[in-house]
Design a protein around this motif. Structure first.
Motif, PDB file in Angstrom:
ATOM      1  N   PRO A   1       0.796  -1.234   0.000  1.00  0.00           N
ATOM      2  CA  PRO A   1       0.000   0.000   0.000  1.00  0.00           C
ATOM      3  C   PRO A   1       0.825   1.279   0.000  1.00  0.00           C
ATOM      4  CG  PRO A   1       0.034  -0.981   2.199  1.00  0.00           C
ATOM      5  CD  PRO A   1       0.714  -1.958   1.284  1.00  0.00           C
ATOM      6  N   TYR A   2       2.123   1.172   0.275  1.00  0.00           N
ATOM      7  CA  TYR A   2       2.943   2.386   0.386  1.00  0.00           C
ATOM      8  C   TYR A   2       4.053   2.426  -0.666  1.00  0.00           C
ATOM      9  CZ  TYR A   2       0.577   2.023   4.870  1.00  0.00           C
ATOM     10  OH  TYR A   2      -0.390   1.873   5.844  1.00  0.00           O
ATOM     11  N   ASP A   3       3.812   1.808  -1.814  1.00  0.00           N
ATOM     12  CA  ASP A   3       4.814   1.789  -2.876  1.00  0.00           C
ATOM     13  C   ASP A   3       5.198   3.202  -3.292  1.00  0.00           C
ATOM     14  OD1 ASP A   3       4.569  -0.909  -2.804  1.00  0.00           O
ATOM     15  OD2 ASP A   3       4.172  -1.173  -4.942  1.00  0.00           O
ATOM     16  N   ASN A   4       6.513   3.441  -3.310  1.00  0.00           N
ATOM     17  CA  ASN A   4       7.023   4.755  -3.701  1.00  0.00           C
ATOM     18  C   ASN A   4       8.491   4.592  -4.099  1.00  0.00           C
ATOM     19  OD1 ASN A   4       7.079   7.553  -4.061  1.00  0.00           O
ATOM     20  ND2 ASN A   4       7.799   7.916  -1.981  1.00  0.00           N
TER      21      ASN A   4
ATOM     22  N   THR B   1      11.033   6.787   3.148  1.00  0.00           N
ATOM     23  CA  THR B   1      10.060   5.815   3.637  1.00  0.00           C
ATOM     24  C   THR B   1      10.673   4.906   4.695  1.00  0.00           C
ATOM     25  OG1 THR B   1       8.865   5.802   1.523  1.00  0.00           O
ATOM     26  CG2 THR B   1       8.561   3.892   2.961  1.00  0.00           C
ATOM     27  N   ALA B   2      11.901   4.457   4.442  1.00  0.00           N
ATOM     28  CA  ALA B   2      12.526   3.446   5.296  1.00  0.00           C
ATOM     29  C   ALA B   2      12.881   3.966   6.688  1.00  0.00           C
ATOM     30  CB  ALA B   2      13.780   2.913   4.620  1.00  0.00           C
ATOM     31  N   MET B   3      13.333   5.203   6.795  1.00  0.00           N
ATOM     32  CA  MET B   3      13.855   5.703   8.070  1.00  0.00           C
ATOM     33  C   MET B   3      12.811   5.680   9.176  1.00  0.00           C
ATOM     34  SD  MET B   3      16.233   8.866   6.692  1.00  0.00           S
ATOM     35  CE  MET B   3      16.514   9.523   8.316  1.00  0.00           C
ATOM     36  N   ARG B   4      11.590   6.098   8.863  1.00  0.00           N
ATOM     37  CA  ARG B   4      10.551   6.122   9.883  1.00  0.00           C
ATOM     38  C   ARG B   4      10.190   4.709  10.331  1.00  0.00           C
ATOM     39  NH1 ARG B   4       6.701   9.474  11.943  1.00  0.00           N
ATOM     40  NH2 ARG B   4       4.708   8.529  12.532  1.00  0.00           N
ATOM     41  N   VAL B   5      10.087   3.793   9.370  1.00  0.00           N
ATOM     42  CA  VAL B   5       9.772   2.401   9.698  1.00  0.00           C
ATOM     43  C   VAL B   5      10.869   1.802  10.563  1.00  0.00           C
ATOM     44  CG1 VAL B   5       9.425   0.090   8.729  1.00  0.00           C
ATOM     45  CG2 VAL B   5       8.377   2.081   7.629  1.00  0.00           C
ATOM     46  N   ILE B   6      12.110   2.029  10.204  1.00  0.00           N
ATOM     47  CA  ILE B   6      13.239   1.481  10.958  1.00  0.00           C
ATOM     48  C   ILE B   6      13.268   2.024  12.378  1.00  0.00           C
ATOM     49  CG2 ILE B   6      15.772   1.457  11.100  1.00  0.00           C
ATOM     50  CD1 ILE B   6      15.724   1.428   7.978  1.00  0.00           C
ATOM     51  N   ASP B   7      13.028   3.311  12.543  1.00  0.00           N
ATOM     52  CA  ASP B   7      12.999   3.892  13.889  1.00  0.00           C
ATOM     53  C   ASP B   7      11.925   3.241  14.756  1.00  0.00           C
ATOM     54  OD1 ASP B   7      15.066   5.601  13.324  1.00  0.00           O
ATOM     55  OD2 ASP B   7      13.793   7.335  12.873  1.00  0.00           O
ATOM     56  N   GLN B   8      10.751   3.001  14.175  1.00  0.00           N
ATOM     57  CA  GLN B   8       9.668   2.378  14.938  1.00  0.00           C
ATOM     58  C   GLN B   8       9.981   0.930  15.283  1.00  0.00           C
ATOM     59  OE1 GLN B   8       6.114   2.964  12.630  1.00  0.00           O
ATOM     60  NE2 GLN B   8       5.910   5.111  13.219  1.00  0.00           N
ATOM     61  N   LEU B   9      10.583   0.208  14.352  1.00  0.00           N
ATOM     62  CA  LEU B   9      10.940  -1.183  14.623  1.00  0.00           C
ATOM     63  C   LEU B   9      12.002  -1.273  15.704  1.00  0.00           C
ATOM     64  CD1 LEU B   9      10.997  -2.707  11.004  1.00  0.00           C
ATOM     65  CD2 LEU B   9       9.187  -2.839  12.724  1.00  0.00           C
ATOM     66  N   ARG B  10      12.915  -0.322  15.713  1.00  0.00           N
ATOM     67  CA  ARG B  10      13.939  -0.322  16.771  1.00  0.00           C
ATOM     68  C   ARG B  10      13.329  -0.004  18.134  1.00  0.00           C
ATOM     69  NH1 ARG B  10      19.381   2.887  15.276  1.00  0.00           N
ATOM     70  NH2 ARG B  10      19.910   1.992  17.316  1.00  0.00           N
ATOM     71  N   GLN B  11      12.401   0.930  18.171  1.00  0.00           N
ATOM     72  CA  GLN B  11      11.822   1.352  19.451  1.00  0.00           C
ATOM     73  C   GLN B  11      10.769   0.392  19.979  1.00  0.00           C
ATOM     74  OE1 GLN B  11      10.716   5.584  19.958  1.00  0.00           O
ATOM     75  NE2 GLN B  11      11.601   5.929  17.931  1.00  0.00           N
ATOM     76  N   PHE B  12       9.893  -0.061  19.080  1.00  0.00           N
ATOM     77  CA  PHE B  12       8.711  -0.797  19.535  1.00  0.00           C
ATOM     78  C   PHE B  12       8.640  -2.234  19.045  1.00  0.00           C
ATOM     79  CE2 PHE B  12       7.438   3.683  18.560  1.00  0.00           C
ATOM     80  CZ  PHE B  12       7.430   4.145  19.862  1.00  0.00           C
ATOM     81  N   GLY B  13       9.489  -2.595  18.080  1.00  0.00           N
ATOM     82  CA  GLY B  13       9.406  -3.928  17.510  1.00  0.00           C
ATOM     83  C   GLY B  13       8.266  -4.078  16.531  1.00  0.00           C
ATOM     84  N   GLU B  14       7.565  -2.992  16.206  1.00  0.00           N
ATOM     85  CA  GLU B  14       6.434  -2.987  15.294  1.00  0.00           C
ATOM     86  C   GLU B  14       6.255  -1.582  14.751  1.00  0.00           C
ATOM     87  OE1 GLU B  14       2.978  -4.001  17.546  1.00  0.00           O
ATOM     88  OE2 GLU B  14       3.149  -2.271  18.882  1.00  0.00           O
ATOM     89  N   THR B  15       5.458  -1.461  13.703  1.00  0.00           N
ATOM     90  CA  THR B  15       5.185  -0.137  13.146  1.00  0.00           C
ATOM     91  C   THR B  15       3.979   0.486  13.844  1.00  0.00           C
ATOM     92  OG1 THR B  15       3.852  -1.167  11.401  1.00  0.00           O
ATOM     93  CG2 THR B  15       6.140  -0.639  10.882  1.00  0.00           C
ATOM     94  N   ARG B  16       3.948   1.801  13.884  1.00  0.00           N
ATOM     95  CA  ARG B  16       2.839   2.546  14.476  1.00  0.00           C
ATOM     96  C   ARG B  16       2.461   3.665  13.521  1.00  0.00           C
ATOM     97  NH1 ARG B  16       3.909   2.578  21.061  1.00  0.00           N
ATOM     98  NH2 ARG B  16       4.129   0.304  21.233  1.00  0.00           N
ATOM     99  N   ARG B  17       1.531   3.344  12.636  1.00  0.00           N
ATOM    100  CA  ARG B  17       1.159   4.258  11.575  1.00  0.00           C
ATOM    101  C   ARG B  17      -0.117   5.011  11.928  1.00  0.00           C
ATOM    102  NH1 ARG B  17       2.992  -0.380   8.344  1.00  0.00           N
ATOM    103  NH2 ARG B  17       4.770   0.292   7.089  1.00  0.00           N
ATOM    104  N   GLY B  18      -0.236   6.200  11.338  1.00  0.00           N
ATOM    105  CA  GLY B  18      -1.459   6.969  11.503  1.00  0.00           C
ATOM    106  C   GLY B  18      -2.623   6.311  10.790  1.00  0.00           C
ATOM    107  N   TRP B  19      -3.832   6.571  11.287  1.00  0.00           N
ATOM    108  CA  TRP B  19      -5.044   5.957  10.726  1.00  0.00           C
ATOM    109  C   TRP B  19      -6.126   7.013  10.603  1.00  0.00           C
ATOM    110  CZ3 TRP B  19      -9.511   3.838  13.788  1.00  0.00           C
ATOM    111  CH2 TRP B  19     -10.436   3.194  12.956  1.00  0.00           C
TER     112      TRP B  19
END
Length: 493
Positions: free
Chosen positions: A209-212, A261-279
């Motif tokens: 869904p986030y292809d870029n 795109t990658a930096m935000r995902v990587i930061d969340q995976l490092r902090q929480f072990g999962e992504t936390r996206r807006g909805w």
């Protein structure tokens, strides 16, 4: 036939990339144009980055299921006992678990903490993950987190001394034609350097869904998955992920996840072990030229709201089906596929300004974003209605036979009780409605963003559009489950 592959799973074969620089000839009486040259040589740049790029090997235990059929031999034959013993042993051995290994690439982004980035598909379902460094060191890795939507995984190793690492650059500043360099582990040949250019930006390859993606002609092959794509300053501006190839080998069409795109995902995976996206809580569809014309828009842009999630952030803010989202949090929404990425990249709980086009007027709404629901939520069906028995009203319009939505119609077409509107009882073959895949059992909820409750309401709205010289009528349709979609129908004279 051309196929799209993840770089990890490509077949054999290497593609060659030819690079040429054309120098314009000087015109008499005019200054010679300045020719922009790529790097003549990059050994110093490559040498400084090789130690931060790693090879990733994985192992997985799978159970092989093999059943060899027993040859048909006459009962009592001297071969019967031999075949029974041989094939029973073969089938038993074939069911034994076996180890499957694969290779990929990655890179170190934090040498002190031992943080390594790669693709999710490189390590997916692996029992063991080993990170192999350029100096021959091998370290076992644990998975900190993965994200299937962007195909990113973050690993952690425990080095005895700090590792060489690399840093992210800004992929948003990259232009088509900029030089890039890929380092990875193609076909198990570690520490391989290839160069090319950014061939295109914002590619949608229908992988998520986030292809870029950034497109590049730098050679990417099997084993390059998860490796870095560098700019000329040695900054990571992409993670190599997939190629298009008719043979499975590189033909100069590769794709990298942009660092933005990658930096935000990587930061969340490092902090929480999962992504936390807006909805946001909306279901959207593309604004086609026909839909834009039916809404009175000068051009097709934005994202058309086809449905609003009950009790979601959008509903609370007042978004409605038929709204066209033009701007989100100060950013223009060029097309439908841009909005999910904008929302996902926004902080959960942030109040954002959303500008929508509603019935020809721009409306500004304030939305407080929730957190994206990853799991499917079971929908509970609401029970019954108490409709008064009345004569069924019918009309024929644009190739559709329209009827009141009665209990009998609900039962016939399996239409849930909370779906309201006008029933499409039948669709004429070859009509404009059939061309747009309107079918019997659909329910017309709105015409030109105005609610309709009877066949006469639909006819009145279409006649009104004709008087306004509109070429098409925008219908909001619901299926029996309440799922909405917009359909523009040409108004026939």
């Amino acid at each position: 036939m051309v196929s799209l592959f993840s770089a990890k799973f490509l077949g054999r074969g290497l593609g060659a990339v030819a690079l040429a620089v054309a120098v314009g000839a000087s015109l008499v009486g005019a200054p010679a144009p300045v020719a922009a040259h790529g790097p003549d040589s990059i050994p110093d740049l490559a040498e400084g980055l090789l130690d931060a790029v790693v090879n990733i090997s994985t192992a997985q235990t799978v159970k092989a299921q093999r059943s060899v059929p027993l040859p048909q031999v006459p009962e009592g034959s001297p071969f019967q006992e031999f075949f029974d013993e041989f094939f029973n042993r073969q089938n038993k051995d074939g069911d034994q678990p076996r180890r499957v290994q694969s290779l990929g690439s990655g890179f170190v982004i934090d040498g002190n903490e031992g943080i390594v980035v790669t693709n999710n598909h490189v390590i997916e379902d692996a029992d063991e993950i080993t990170v192999n460094f350029n100096d021959g060191t091998k370290l076992e890795a644990e998975v900190l987190g993965t994200d299937t939507k962007t195909d990113i995984a973050v690993l952690k190793v425990k080095p005895q001394t700090p590792l060489k690492d690399v840093h992210f650059g800004d992929s948003e500043t990259m232009r088509v034609g900029d030089w890039v360099m890929a380092i990875g582990n193609p076909f198990g040949l570690g520490g391989t350097v290839t160069t090319g250019i950014v061939s295109a930006r914002n590619r949608d390859i229908n992988s998520g869904p986030y292809d870029n993606y950034l497109q590049t002609d730098a050679s990417i092959n099997r084993g390059n998955s998860g490796g870095p794509l560098f700019n000329q300053e040695g900054e990571v501006i992409g993670i190599n992920t997939a190629i298009i190839s008719p043979s499975g080998g590189s033909i100069g069409i590769g794709f990298a996840i942009p660092s933005h795109t990658a930096m935000r995902v990587i930061d969340q995976l490092r902090q929480f072990g999962e992504t936390r996206r807006g909805w946001l809580g909306v279901r959207i569809q593309e604004v086609t030229d026909e839909i834009a014309e039916s809404l009175g828009m000068a051009k097709s842009e934005g994202a058309l709201v086809a449905g609003v999630t009950e009790d979601g952030p959008a509903e609370a803010a007042g978004l409605q089906p038929g709204d066209v989202v033009l701007r989100f949090d100060g950013q223009v929404v060029p097309t439908m596929r841009d909005l999910p990425r904008m929302v996902a990249d926004t902080t959960i709980g942030k109040e954002v300004e959303v500008v929508v086009l509603r019935k020809g007027e721009e409306v500004i709404l304030k939305v407080t974003l929730g957190r994206l629901e990853e799991a499917e939520v079971a929908e509970s069906a609401e029970s019954s209605t108490n409709e008064q028995a009345a004569p069924v009203r019918k009309e024929t319009l644009l190739g559709m036979e329209l009827s009141d939505l009665t209990d009998e119609a609900r039962a016939k077409f399996s239409i849930e009780a909370d779906v309201k509107g006008v029933l499409v009882a039948n669709v004429e073959d070859g009509s404009v409605a059939q061309e747009k895949r309107v079918q019997a059992g659909d329910v017309i909820v709105e015409v030109a963003q105005e609610p309709v409750a009877s066949p006469a309401d639909v006819v009145d709205q279409v006649e009104k559009l004709k008087k306004e010289d509109r070429k098409s009528a925008l219908l909001l349709l619901s299926n029996g489950r309440g799922e909405l979609r917009f359909v523009p129908l040409r108004i026939e004279e």
